[in-house]
Design a protein around this motif. Structure first.
Motif, PDB file in Angstrom:
ATOM      1  N   ILE A   1      24.147  18.949 -29.714  1.00  0.00           N
ATOM      2  CA  ILE A   1      24.839  20.010 -29.179  1.00  0.00           C
ATOM      3  C   ILE A   1      24.967  20.157 -29.686  1.00  0.00           C
ATOM      4  O   ILE A   1      25.072  21.961 -29.440  1.00  0.00           O
ATOM      5  CB  ILE A   1      26.575  19.097 -28.524  1.00  0.00           C
ATOM      6  CG1 ILE A   1      25.931  18.092 -27.371  1.00  0.00           C
ATOM      7  CG2 ILE A   1      27.370  20.114 -27.829  1.00  0.00           C
ATOM      8  CD1 ILE A   1      27.340  16.827 -27.022  1.00  0.00           C
ATOM      9  N   THR A   2      25.661  20.905 -30.834  1.00  0.00           N
ATOM     10  CA  THR A   2      25.748  21.795 -32.242  1.00  0.00           C
ATOM     11  C   THR A   2      25.072  22.513 -32.230  1.00  0.00           C
ATOM     12  O   THR A   2      24.413  24.324 -31.683  1.00  0.00           O
ATOM     13  CB  THR A   2      26.474  21.744 -33.133  1.00  0.00           C
ATOM     14  OG1 THR A   2      27.915  20.686 -32.885  1.00  0.00           O
ATOM     15  CG2 THR A   2      26.499  22.683 -34.056  1.00  0.00           C
ATOM     16  N   GLU A   3      23.647  22.329 -32.251  1.00  0.00           N
ATOM     17  CA  GLU A   3      22.730  23.253 -31.819  1.00  0.00           C
ATOM     18  C   GLU A   3      22.748  23.932 -30.862  1.00  0.00           C
ATOM     19  O   GLU A   3      21.632  24.964 -30.783  1.00  0.00           O
ATOM     20  CB  GLU A   3      21.131  22.445 -32.108  1.00  0.00           C
ATOM     21  CG  GLU A   3      21.433  21.685 -33.761  1.00  0.00           C
ATOM     22  CD  GLU A   3      20.098  21.093 -34.278  1.00  0.00           C
ATOM     23  OE1 GLU A   3      18.807  21.295 -33.119  1.00  0.00           O
ATOM     24  OE2 GLU A   3      20.020  20.376 -35.841  1.00  0.00           O
ATOM     25  N   ASN A   4      22.451  23.061 -29.765  1.00  0.00           N
ATOM     26  CA  ASN A   4      22.289  24.439 -28.182  1.00  0.00           C
ATOM     27  C   ASN A   4      23.267  25.176 -28.658  1.00  0.00           C
ATOM     28  O   ASN A   4      23.168  26.099 -27.719  1.00  0.00           O
ATOM     29  CB  ASN A   4      22.991  22.756 -27.928  1.00  0.00           C
ATOM     30  CG  ASN A   4      21.512  23.016 -25.784  1.00  0.00           C
ATOM     31  OD1 ASN A   4      21.782  24.553 -25.650  1.00  0.00           O
ATOM     32  ND2 ASN A   4      21.379  22.283 -25.361  1.00  0.00           N
ATOM     33  N   GLU A   5      24.926  24.836 -28.597  1.00  0.00           N
ATOM     34  CA  GLU A   5      25.891  25.754 -28.324  1.00  0.00           C
ATOM     35  C   GLU A   5      25.318  27.036 -29.362  1.00  0.00           C
ATOM     36  O   GLU A   5      25.117  27.964 -28.390  1.00  0.00           O
ATOM     37  CB  GLU A   5      26.748  25.215 -29.541  1.00  0.00           C
ATOM     38  CG  GLU A   5      27.827  23.900 -28.060  1.00  0.00           C
ATOM     39  CD  GLU A   5      28.026  24.341 -26.780  1.00  0.00           C
ATOM     40  OE1 GLU A   5      28.262  26.159 -26.333  1.00  0.00           O
ATOM     41  OE2 GLU A   5      29.098  23.467 -26.207  1.00  0.00           O
ATOM     42  N   ASP A   6      24.959  26.889 -30.569  1.00  0.00           N
ATOM     43  CA  ASP A   6      24.312  28.372 -31.597  1.00  0.00           C
ATOM     44  C   ASP A   6      23.487  28.390 -31.136  1.00  0.00           C
ATOM     45  O   ASP A   6      22.997  29.946 -30.644  1.00  0.00           O
ATOM     46  CB  ASP A   6      24.054  27.279 -32.759  1.00  0.00           C
ATOM     47  CG  ASP A   6      24.975  26.595 -33.165  1.00  0.00           C
ATOM     48  OD1 ASP A   6      26.300  26.903 -33.445  1.00  0.00           O
ATOM     49  OD2 ASP A   6      24.797  25.720 -34.601  1.00  0.00           O
ATOM     50  N   ALA A   7      22.630  28.227 -30.318  1.00  0.00           N
ATOM     51  CA  ALA A   7      21.175  28.572 -29.636  1.00  0.00           C
ATOM     52  C   ALA A   7      21.719  29.469 -28.294  1.00  0.00           C
ATOM     53  O   ALA A   7      21.002  31.051 -27.868  1.00  0.00           O
ATOM     54  CB  ALA A   7      19.738  27.636 -28.630  1.00  0.00           C
ATOM     55  N   ILE A   8      22.467  29.441 -27.514  1.00  0.00           N
ATOM     56  CA  ILE A   8      23.086  29.912 -26.690  1.00  0.00           C
ATOM     57  C   ILE A   8      24.122  31.077 -27.293  1.00  0.00           C
ATOM     58  O   ILE A   8      23.420  32.150 -26.789  1.00  0.00           O
ATOM     59  CB  ILE A   8      23.797  29.060 -25.767  1.00  0.00           C
ATOM     60  CG1 ILE A   8      23.040  28.428 -25.198  1.00  0.00           C
ATOM     61  CG2 ILE A   8      25.128  30.126 -24.343  1.00  0.00           C
ATOM     62  CD1 ILE A   8      23.947  26.966 -24.025  1.00  0.00           C
ATOM     63  N   LYS A   9      24.253  30.971 -27.828  1.00  0.00           N
ATOM     64  CA  LYS A   9      25.400  32.494 -28.391  1.00  0.00           C
ATOM     65  C   LYS A   9      24.041  33.218 -29.282  1.00  0.00           C
ATOM     66  O   LYS A   9      24.948  34.539 -28.743  1.00  0.00           O
ATOM     67  CB  LYS A   9      26.443  31.637 -29.451  1.00  0.00           C
ATOM     68  CG  LYS A   9      27.767  30.848 -29.522  1.00  0.00           C
ATOM     69  CD  LYS A   9      28.730  30.032 -30.648  1.00  0.00           C
ATOM     70  CE  LYS A   9      29.645  29.672 -29.648  1.00  0.00           C
ATOM     71  NZ  LYS A   9      30.564  28.656 -31.161  1.00  0.00           N
ATOM     72  N   GLN A  10      23.473  32.991 -29.433  1.00  0.00           N
ATOM     73  CA  GLN A  10      22.318  34.003 -30.026  1.00  0.00           C
ATOM     74  C   GLN A  10      21.379  34.069 -29.657  1.00  0.00           C
ATOM     75  O   GLN A  10      20.408  35.300 -29.693  1.00  0.00           O
ATOM     76  CB  GLN A  10      21.563  32.943 -31.577  1.00  0.00           C
ATOM     77  CG  GLN A  10      22.560  32.889 -32.764  1.00  0.00           C
ATOM     78  CD  GLN A  10      22.164  31.784 -33.563  1.00  0.00           C
ATOM     79  OE1 GLN A  10      20.495  31.902 -33.585  1.00  0.00           O
ATOM     80  NE2 GLN A  10      22.882  31.415 -34.408  1.00  0.00           N
ATOM     81  N   GLY A  11      21.727  33.853 -27.656  1.00  0.00           N
ATOM     82  CA  GLY A  11      20.692  34.176 -27.047  1.00  0.00           C
ATOM     83  C   GLY A  11      19.108  33.463 -27.062  1.00  0.00           C
ATOM     84  O   GLY A  11      19.136  34.161 -26.319  1.00  0.00           O
ATOM     85  N   GLU A  12      19.292  32.492 -27.392  1.00  0.00           N
ATOM     86  CA  GLU A  12      17.459  32.162 -27.820  1.00  0.00           C
ATOM     87  C   GLU A  12      17.610  31.298 -26.866  1.00  0.00           C
ATOM     88  O   GLU A  12      17.283  29.059 -26.995  1.00  0.00           O
ATOM     89  CB  GLU A  12      17.667  31.142 -29.589  1.00  0.00           C
ATOM     90  CG  GLU A  12      17.602  32.574 -30.538  1.00  0.00           C
ATOM     91  CD  GLU A  12      17.704  31.751 -32.098  1.00  0.00           C
ATOM     92  OE1 GLU A  12      18.626  30.148 -31.925  1.00  0.00           O
ATOM     93  OE2 GLU A  12      17.461  32.055 -32.980  1.00  0.00           O
ATOM     94  N   LEU A  13      16.824  31.641 -25.582  1.00  0.00           N
ATOM     95  CA  LEU A  13      17.189  30.547 -24.509  1.00  0.00           C
ATOM     96  C   LEU A  13      16.528  29.323 -24.212  1.00  0.00           C
ATOM     97  O   LEU A  13      16.062  28.876 -23.482  1.00  0.00           O
ATOM     98  CB  LEU A  13      17.455  31.380 -23.142  1.00  0.00           C
ATOM     99  CG  LEU A  13      18.567  32.473 -22.889  1.00  0.00           C
ATOM    100  CD1 LEU A  13      18.200  32.808 -21.665  1.00  0.00           C
ATOM    101  CD2 LEU A  13      19.916  31.436 -22.658  1.00  0.00           C
ATOM    102  N   ILE A  14      15.142  29.886 -24.871  1.00  0.00           N
ATOM    103  CA  ILE A  14      13.997  28.523 -24.919  1.00  0.00           C
ATOM    104  C   ILE A  14      13.858  27.445 -26.107  1.00  0.00           C
ATOM    105  O   ILE A  14      14.103  26.448 -25.428  1.00  0.00           O
ATOM    106  CB  ILE A  14      12.455  29.662 -25.226  1.00  0.00           C
ATOM    107  CG1 ILE A  14      11.661  30.679 -24.630  1.00  0.00           C
ATOM    108  CG2 ILE A  14      11.474  28.751 -25.758  1.00  0.00           C
ATOM    109  CD1 ILE A  14      10.911  31.629 -25.039  1.00  0.00           C
ATOM    110  N   THR A  15      14.894  27.765 -27.310  1.00  0.00           N
ATOM    111  CA  THR A  15      15.684  26.699 -28.022  1.00  0.00           C
ATOM    112  C   THR A  15      15.705  26.228 -27.147  1.00  0.00           C
ATOM    113  O   THR A  15      16.579  24.388 -27.348  1.00  0.00           O
ATOM    114  CB  THR A  15      16.152  27.875 -29.076  1.00  0.00           C
ATOM    115  OG1 THR A  15      14.865  28.196 -29.802  1.00  0.00           O
ATOM    116  CG2 THR A  15      16.172  26.386 -30.325  1.00  0.00           C
TER     117      THR A  15
END
Length: 227
Positions: free
Chosen positions: A123-137
């Motif tokens: 979940i933490t990694e998913n939140e970070d990816a969303i914040k950074q706009g890394e949608l594929i990740t």
């Protein structure tokens, strides 16, 4: 007349079969994690060059994915990720509600503190990816979260069924993740709470709520496409 001796597989045959399986797994993961989107075209020769193999194992893998219902082969030169219909999506959603709900309930009963920490990390990694706009990740991490609690449940047959469903769901989720990503992650927190409390019924409800709320963007897209 004695029967013919059984054929002994050659190393090249074994290597070919193994390569075909590897290519199938690579393409399957790309679909499941949403790195391929509905309608996207796959070119056998380009894939073979990228993977450093001949066209044969790539073609074999693609044929398997056509049989799985994940790809559409209109011709040898026109192979695309399948666009599923509204009716197909609703059927897949109903199956996921039952199966993933069952898996979540079982996982809540079996989960160790280490299991819960692993889910929290996703979940933490998913939140970070969303914040950074890394949608594929982010899309891939969403899939890994869903598969992780199914693994914790220790239900390998159920997991295999879900893997086949996610061959179709991964690309679809990727198509809408930029609009619905927040809704697709908020429900994960409720599941974590239920697992900490070893509350199987709450875990089932959390996952079912997550699938319904997170799928709202998909539902709206499918309805627009079928107008």
């Amino acid at each position: 007349m004695s029967p013919p001796a059984p054929t002994t597989p050659t190393f090249s045959t074994v290597k070919h079969e193994n390569m075909g399986s590897q290519v199938y797994l690579i393409l399957s993961l790309a679909l499941i994690e949403g790195r391929l989107k509905p309608g996207e075209r796959l070119r056998i020769r380009e894939l073979a060059e990228e993977m450093g193999t001949s066209v044969t194992p790539v073609r074999d893998a693609i044929l398997r994915l056509v049989q799985d219902g994940a790809l559409i082969m209109r011709s040898a030169r026109d192979i695309r990720v399948k666009q599923i219909s509204l009716a197909e999506y609703l059927e897949i959603r109903d199956i996921r509600l039952e199966l993933e709900g069952m898996a979540a309930a079982r996982a809540a009963e079996k989960a160790t503190p280490t299991d819960v920490e692993r889910l929290e990390q996703l979940i933490t990694e998913n939140e970070d990816a969303i914040k950074q706009g890394e949608l594929i990740t982010a899309t891939g991490l969403n899939q890994r979260f869903h598969f992780e609690y199914c693994k914790i449940a220790d239900m390998p047959i159920l997991l295999d069924i879900l893997r086949r469903l996610w061959l179709k769901m991964g690309p679809l989720i990727a198509e809408v993740y930029s609009d619905g990503g927040r809704d697709m992650i908020d429900g994960h927190y409720a599941l974590i709470d239920a697992m900490r409390n070893r509350d199987g019924q709450a875990a089932r409800i959390a996952v079912q709520t997550d699938i319904l709320s997170g799928g709202q963007a998909i539902l709206e897209l499918k309805r627009r496409q079928e107008l």
